[in-house]
Enzyme design. Sequence first.
Site, PDB file in Angstrom:
ATOM      1  N   HIS A   1       0.810  -1.215   0.000  1.00 35.12           N
ATOM      2  CA  HIS A   1       0.000   0.000   0.000  1.00 35.12           C
ATOM      3  C   HIS A   1       0.846   1.269   0.000  1.00 35.12           C
ATOM      4  O   HIS A   1       0.397   2.315  -0.451  1.00 35.12           O
ATOM      5  CB  HIS A   1      -0.919   0.023   1.219  1.00 35.12           C
ATOM      6  CG  HIS A   1      -1.763   1.254   1.300  1.00 35.12           C
ATOM      7  ND1 HIS A   1      -2.737   1.559   0.365  1.00 35.12           N
ATOM      8  CD2 HIS A   1      -1.757   2.292   2.171  1.00 35.12           C
ATOM      9  CE1 HIS A   1      -3.309   2.700   0.678  1.00 35.12           C
ATOM     10  NE2 HIS A   1      -2.729   3.168   1.759  1.00 35.12           N
ATOM     11  N   CYS A   2       2.092   1.202   0.494  1.00 38.75           N
ATOM     12  CA  CYS A   2       2.833   2.439   0.757  1.00 38.75           C
ATOM     13  C   CYS A   2       3.816   2.849  -0.334  1.00 38.75           C
ATOM     14  O   CYS A   2       3.729   3.946  -0.875  1.00 38.75           O
ATOM     15  CB  CYS A   2       3.580   2.302   2.083  1.00 38.75           C
ATOM     16  SG  CYS A   2       2.484   2.195   3.515  1.00 38.75           S
ATOM     17  N   ILE A   3       4.773   1.987  -0.655  1.00 40.97           N
ATOM     18  CA  ILE A   3       5.880   2.415  -1.504  1.00 40.97           C
ATOM     19  C   ILE A   3       5.429   2.809  -2.907  1.00 40.97           C
ATOM     20  O   ILE A   3       5.954   3.775  -3.464  1.00 40.97           O
ATOM     21  CB  ILE A   3       6.973   1.329  -1.562  1.00 40.97           C
ATOM     22  CG1 ILE A   3       7.456   1.005  -0.137  1.00 40.97           C
ATOM     23  CG2 ILE A   3       8.156   1.800  -2.381  1.00 40.97           C
ATOM     24  CD1 ILE A   3       8.508  -0.075  -0.077  1.00 40.97           C
TER      25      ILE A   3
ATOM     26  N   ASP B   1       3.219   6.486  -1.909  1.00 43.35           N
ATOM     27  CA  ASP B   1       3.668   7.611  -1.098  1.00 43.35           C
ATOM     28  C   ASP B   1       4.514   8.634  -1.854  1.00 43.35           C
ATOM     29  O   ASP B   1       4.362   9.842  -1.627  1.00 43.35           O
ATOM     30  CB  ASP B   1       4.439   7.098   0.121  1.00 43.35           C
ATOM     31  CG  ASP B   1       3.537   6.365   1.094  1.00 43.35           C
ATOM     32  OD1 ASP B   1       2.338   6.231   0.793  1.00 43.35           O
ATOM     33  OD2 ASP B   1       4.022   5.909   2.134  1.00 43.35           O
TER      34      ASP B   1
END
Length: 438
Positions: free
Chosen positions: A271-273, A276
């Site tokens: 979900h993040c890299i 973001d």
Amino acid sequence: MTIELLSRIRSRAARVGIIGQGYVGLPLALVFHDAGFPVLGLDVDERKVEALRRGDSYIGHIGRDRVARAVASGGYEATTDFDRLAGCDAILICVPTPLGTHREPDNSFIHKTARAIARRLRPGQLVVLESTTYPGATDGEVLPILRESGLACPDDFLLAFSPEREDPGNGRFSTRTIPKIVGGVNGPSTEAAAALYRAAVETVVEVSSARVAESSKLLENVFRSVNIALVNELKMTFDRMGIDVWEVIEAARTKPFGFMPFYPGPGLGGHCIPLDPFYLAWKAAEHGTWARFVELAGEINADMPRYVVGKVAEALNDESKSLRGSRVLVLGLAYKPNIDDDRESPSYALIELLRAAGAWVDYCDPFFPAARKGRRQGLSLASVPCTPEMFARYDVLVVATAHDAFKDPALYRDVGLVVDTRNLVSALGGGPRRVVKA
């Protein structure tokens, strides 16, 4: 107000409501339950809530026994009834923050959740945003929505940001042991949020503001995104030179200082890299500056599935075959090894691109008997068996995820061609007739 809330936190009498019972919210709920707090898990997905009420876990690395024990104890309850937020002393927001079609931040889930809280907000409550977002979202977007309740911060309620730091499948660190960063929109909010998390996790790091906390989360993932983009670009460059990037990385990592190994792959997942860096770049542009390095890294990583498909086409061409009409098996839907987490997995992009090129595509992943329908994809596929006989039916296998289940050399005994994006098959010895690294 702060004194009374702190007293309830210290005595474990504070009821903790956690909105979103997915990969972030459910582990967090269980950690607070284990620490002795009464916990209310809220979600809009009725099927998910029903499963939790039965004590079932839909997340592989969170065992069913752990959920069942929490439910049976009476200390954890799942619900879709947001009116029960009024009975919570602390409300933690763990909802998705995806990108839009043009890679613009989508905070709509945060805004919708904040409005749901505002309609039920009462004096004495602490609200903490955990969802990853850009600097300024907590005090610039969530705070004004909560003020629509007629209440003031910090006189009536408190607000902070504490970025989630989940790493599914990590055997060394868990929700309880990963240090927790906390930054409030004011001093009393920081104090209360830090006290709450200290009661449940091992280490809490207080920072001066919610904006610093928001920025720290982006820095962590931009750091990884940029370094992964670097090795992905070097992979493509070294490939042209006939140099194995994996061997280069192993040689470089023998330096005991000044180097940290990162590894290439078919793209970024989780979900993040993948998301973001674009959040930061978008916010930078709003302030009249451009995070060009960050944007370039995001573009390189996002384009890796196309590079892999190109390598598949080249490898088949060397076999006097066309990608159009070939049978392709993608090994792995998960974005990382040995977990049932497929969020933003590059495998979906690989499958879609291969299909668009005219290939017949299946996948194999023991963690996904059937492909889930996500916000952006719906493959309507089921995993084929992980057997040598099945693998031998395909013109080419594409290793997208380094599951342990794929590390048996016997699986590849009758396979003619493997395109390996993870350096998995190459290291086995024996196996397929031909391996192409991508």
